[in-house]
Design a protein around this motif. Sequence first.
Motif, PDB file in Angstrom:
ATOM      1  N   PHE A 288     -11.827   2.873 -11.944  1.00  0.00           N
ATOM      2  CA  PHE A 288     -10.916   3.475 -10.991  1.00  0.00           C
ATOM      3  C   PHE A 288     -10.812   4.965 -11.297  1.00  0.00           C
ATOM      4  O   PHE A 288      -9.928   5.417 -12.010  1.00  0.00           O
ATOM      5  CB  PHE A 288      -9.539   2.823 -11.074  1.00  0.00           C
TER       6      PHE A 288
ATOM      7  N   TRP B  43       0.838  -1.204   0.000  1.00  0.00           N
ATOM      8  CA  TRP B  43       0.000   0.000   0.000  1.00  0.00           C
ATOM      9  C   TRP B  43       0.869   1.248   0.000  1.00  0.00           C
ATOM     10  O   TRP B  43       0.660   2.160  -0.806  1.00  0.00           O
ATOM     11  CB  TRP B  43      -0.916  -0.025   1.224  1.00  0.00           C
TER      12      TRP B  43
ATOM     13  N   ASN C 297      -5.875  -5.603  -0.412  1.00  0.00           N
ATOM     14  CA  ASN C 297      -7.026  -5.772   0.476  1.00  0.00           C
ATOM     15  C   ASN C 297      -7.334  -4.542   1.315  1.00  0.00           C
ATOM     16  O   ASN C 297      -8.284  -4.558   2.096  1.00  0.00           O
ATOM     17  CB  ASN C 297      -6.784  -6.958   1.424  1.00  0.00           C
TER      18      ASN C 297
ATOM     19  N   ALA D  52      -8.464  -0.600   1.887  1.00  0.00           N
ATOM     20  CA  ALA D  52      -9.242   0.459   1.246  1.00  0.00           C
ATOM     21  C   ALA D  52      -9.282   1.668   2.164  1.00  0.00           C
ATOM     22  O   ALA D  52      -9.404   1.533   3.387  1.00  0.00           O
ATOM     23  CB  ALA D  52     -10.658  -0.019   0.929  1.00  0.00           C
ATOM     24  N   TRP D  53      -9.162   2.858   1.577  1.00  0.00           N
ATOM     25  CA  TRP D  53      -9.189   4.124   2.322  1.00  0.00           C
ATOM     26  C   TRP D  53     -10.573   4.731   2.197  1.00  0.00           C
ATOM     27  O   TRP D  53     -11.142   4.785   1.109  1.00  0.00           O
ATOM     28  CB  TRP D  53      -8.142   5.070   1.748  1.00  0.00           C
ATOM     29  N   HIS D  54     -11.120   5.180   3.318  1.00  0.00           N
ATOM     30  CA  HIS D  54     -12.457   5.769   3.320  1.00  0.00           C
ATOM     31  C   HIS D  54     -12.339   7.226   3.726  1.00  0.00           C
ATOM     32  O   HIS D  54     -12.231   7.545   4.906  1.00  0.00           O
ATOM     33  CB  HIS D  54     -13.394   5.005   4.250  1.00  0.00           C
TER      34      HIS D  54
ATOM     35  N   ARG E  46      -4.697   7.520  -3.541  1.00  0.00           N
ATOM     36  CA  ARG E  46      -5.525   6.511  -4.208  1.00  0.00           C
ATOM     37  C   ARG E  46      -6.299   5.752  -3.152  1.00  0.00           C
ATOM     38  O   ARG E  46      -5.714   5.160  -2.233  1.00  0.00           O
ATOM     39  CB  ARG E  46      -4.611   5.563  -4.974  1.00  0.00           C
ATOM     40  N   ASP E  47      -7.629   5.751  -3.236  1.00  0.00           N
ATOM     41  CA  ASP E  47      -8.444   5.124  -2.200  1.00  0.00           C
ATOM     42  C   ASP E  47      -8.391   3.606  -2.240  1.00  0.00           C
ATOM     43  O   ASP E  47      -8.575   2.948  -1.229  1.00  0.00           O
ATOM     44  CB  ASP E  47      -9.898   5.596  -2.306  1.00  0.00           C
ATOM     45  N   THR E  48      -8.181   3.039  -3.425  1.00  0.00           N
ATOM     46  CA  THR E  48      -8.046   1.583  -3.547  1.00  0.00           C
ATOM     47  C   THR E  48      -6.923   1.285  -4.522  1.00  0.00           C
ATOM     48  O   THR E  48      -6.663   2.057  -5.438  1.00  0.00           O
ATOM     49  CB  THR E  48      -9.344   0.925  -4.056  1.00  0.00           C
TER      50      THR E  48
ATOM     51  N   VAL F 141     -10.637  -5.151   2.884  1.00  0.00           N
ATOM     52  CA  VAL F 141     -11.696  -5.598   1.992  1.00  0.00           C
ATOM     53  C   VAL F 141     -11.280  -6.924   1.376  1.00  0.00           C
ATOM     54  O   VAL F 141     -10.110  -7.157   1.103  1.00  0.00           O
ATOM     55  CB  VAL F 141     -11.983  -4.559   0.887  1.00  0.00           C
TER      56      VAL F 141
ATOM     57  N   THR G 179     -10.663  -9.194  -1.388  1.00  0.00           N
ATOM     58  CA  THR G 179     -10.477  -9.296  -2.837  1.00  0.00           C
ATOM     59  C   THR G 179     -10.139 -10.716  -3.246  1.00  0.00           C
ATOM     60  O   THR G 179      -9.941 -10.997  -4.424  1.00  0.00           O
ATOM     61  CB  THR G 179      -9.346  -8.377  -3.314  1.00  0.00           C
TER      62      THR G 179
END
Length: 875
Positions: free
Chosen positions: A306, A172, A349, A351-353, A342-344, A365, A367
Amino acid sequence: MCRSACVIMSMLIMAGVAARLDTLHGRIETAKAPGSMVMTAPFDTLHGPIETHGEKRIKEEVTGERGTREDKRLFDALVKNNLIFPRDKFMGDQLLAFVPSDYRYVLDMEMAKDPSPLYENSGTSRSFINSVVTAGRHGDYKKKETAHKIELVKQLHESQAGLAIQRAVHLWNSAHCFAAIRDDRPMGKDSPADGHNRWEVRDPQYPRLYLGTSGQVPDFAVFVNGSRMNKGFHEWISVPFSFDDGSALFSTTMDSTIPVTLTIQVVGSVVDAHVTSVFGHGTETVAIEQDKIQPVAIPEITNSPFNSLQSPSSFPGTRISLGLPGGNHLIEIVTEPALFRRDTIPGLNIAWHSGKEWPQSVKWVDTGTYVWREPSLFSVAAGNGKELIKVQGRDVQGTRELWELGLASFTGTSLFHSNSLLGILSTAPMGGEVVLTIDPDIQRIVKDALNEQIALLGENDMYRNVRRGAVVMMDADTGGIIAAYSFPHLDAGMSQWDIRAFATYYPGLGPGIFKPWKGIDAHNTPGSVFKPVTAMAAILARQKNAPGSAVIERMLLGVKEEELDELGLTPWCAAYNPLDMRCYRDTLIPDDPVVVQNFRREPLGRGFTLKHDRKMGLEEALRDSVNVWFVRLAQLVDGSKAAEGDRAWTGLVKGAREPEHPDFYLGRIARILGFDTGPMDLLFNFPPSLPLQRDVISIYSEGDTLKAQTGKIALLDKNERGYERILARNSFGHGMTVSPLQMARIAAAIATGKVLSPYVVKEVNGQETEPGQGYSMGIEDRWLELIQKGLSAVVHGGSAREAFNVEDRVQKITPYKHVGKIYGKTGTAENHRVLAGRGKHQLVSGFNTAWFAGYRESVTEDTPRIAFACMVEHY
């Protein structure tokens, strides 16, 4: 609609394939189903292919007792307890940190209420540790909470799931802050044959210190060359940064006897760049001119899933154009990293919210990706044993045969291509050997025929950069895929990163999308090739004794010219309005998109006159591809349901319960054939002893490459309104999409009476796989024979006659000697794109998609019955 100028390409392709098949010697071997068993079931109880061990088994293997994967459970707990946290919540750079293993000792001492200087050395900010320490001084509850944290830290650093989480965090961060480099040095004797990067990375402050590197560069980074593939570059070498305040020294050497031109691509901002050259008179160091160092910004992503890319803090990329004289050269480039938001990240796996309170701004998450496992290595061979993918050390490599057959976009050529066949196989618990059902001789014929026909369009072809085509052939009795080719195919030596990056920015154009069964869009409208399905819907209605069955049977078997009015048609009917059921003469057709026209505006009576037929039924309507006839047939079958459904919606009071979706016979047969039932798993018969982990996220839509798309039909879409109009359009193959593999599957169903599950793996580690048994469509043989006669008439006297019976004027292909064993249907779909304007002032760009689908009966006892489909868009 059927346009001879358009369908001729797809017909000539298949005619060329058929003619060349005659030149093959020996037996065409495919897997045979034991006993050719057919499973029967009432047609109205079937909802598509029977689920095998695939998805259900995989789901069970990756979940625990509570249905939650261990890595997800651990990650969520670590975040909740502030043991994984954003590096700096105020900068918002999305970089993550986790507590080190020695943090357990900090917590142990806190349990003993004995703070220690170890806090300073734990690698975690002091403010963070103090907050934990303060929280831990309040009673037994806090002691239990601290003990729980100690256990979580232990799992993070010692368990398999914890190691997976650590690697995911590193990946990440690597995707958010890194520098990378590559060049377009030609491969040959002066560079490695496998195209590996030849750059080294060191610390500019300590040049003897080499930095840890990888090939991990996100697909969304930089260097997308418009709508064309970026060719000739090696794979990346990159260095990740935990913070954006460092830099990297990239260096490489070149030794050439002649002047060379080099293009260098850098992710990051170039701080310093110079070349040290050794000549006969000594050594010279020269700085690279600034005009040769060009910053490159990220292009805007369009039509991509994306689309959360945000502006970077600096130029993310740099392009350097370098001309060097002959000699020995040392190139050194100092680069600051690029910072991305980049959120994803595809395949990761995490993910940024955005907008949520820290530290709950990240979560795990599912995947389906297992990042901690060493990949399993499989060699892959074609059906005759010729090697396509070979194992080399701890990696795999495509052979020359793979590129020549045009199968690289299907198999993939790298383990990093997680959605390809290689990437999927790499998730098995052990490696081995896989043999595909692909016959290389037929595959080469299919590839050559498609390429040759498209090449005839010439250099001035306006669609040459956007056209896509595909051919697929399968054993009509087993479902084994014998050949599958996608145009354009991947070129040998193409960087895997460029393939994936291109598909990210231009998802509809990437050659990495295997068009025989993926990348289905509006260009995949089947047109008249779908008409046999409308005929099957009418047959089902007749077998069920639906209202109007007698009239439906008369229309299928054929009526005389003077009896057309009894069906609601007239001999002079050249066009038809399905809403008011009105026929139009060829000279009086209104400019109304609802009105359906026959080919060349020919009246129905012309078929009787020119071909001296005594009747017109299904056989003749298929032969001449009469649009109006199929619209009227669909109305006799489902028209009353469509009208009733439209009335129910028209009179609907606000707040009232929505009416149920009509149960159309055309919708029933579509579901039986696999429409709108989800993708087909082409690995359904893979041995259960080698469970595979499938990635559920894919830019190619609906899963990985081995999840074959079928198609969608508007009549089954519960969000669509205007059933009468939709029914009319669907009846002759408009208002829907379909993959070539699905059309070949339908052709096989017409040939055999059963719906098959296509597959691509013939053997695994020396053991043959078992084909699926298929299931019955529920259509009686006498009615299937009527459809078969119609498809034979298309080849002998209909729209495909010229391609199979007349020598081609350009290629001089010998007429196919087994033409009597060919059954097929032509089809053309008109696609329009509005460029500007409204109403009658619209500027419209139009093109066609040409189809030919059907099957060939066995020509000898040793050759299989082959179902096929060919599609060429932008024609």
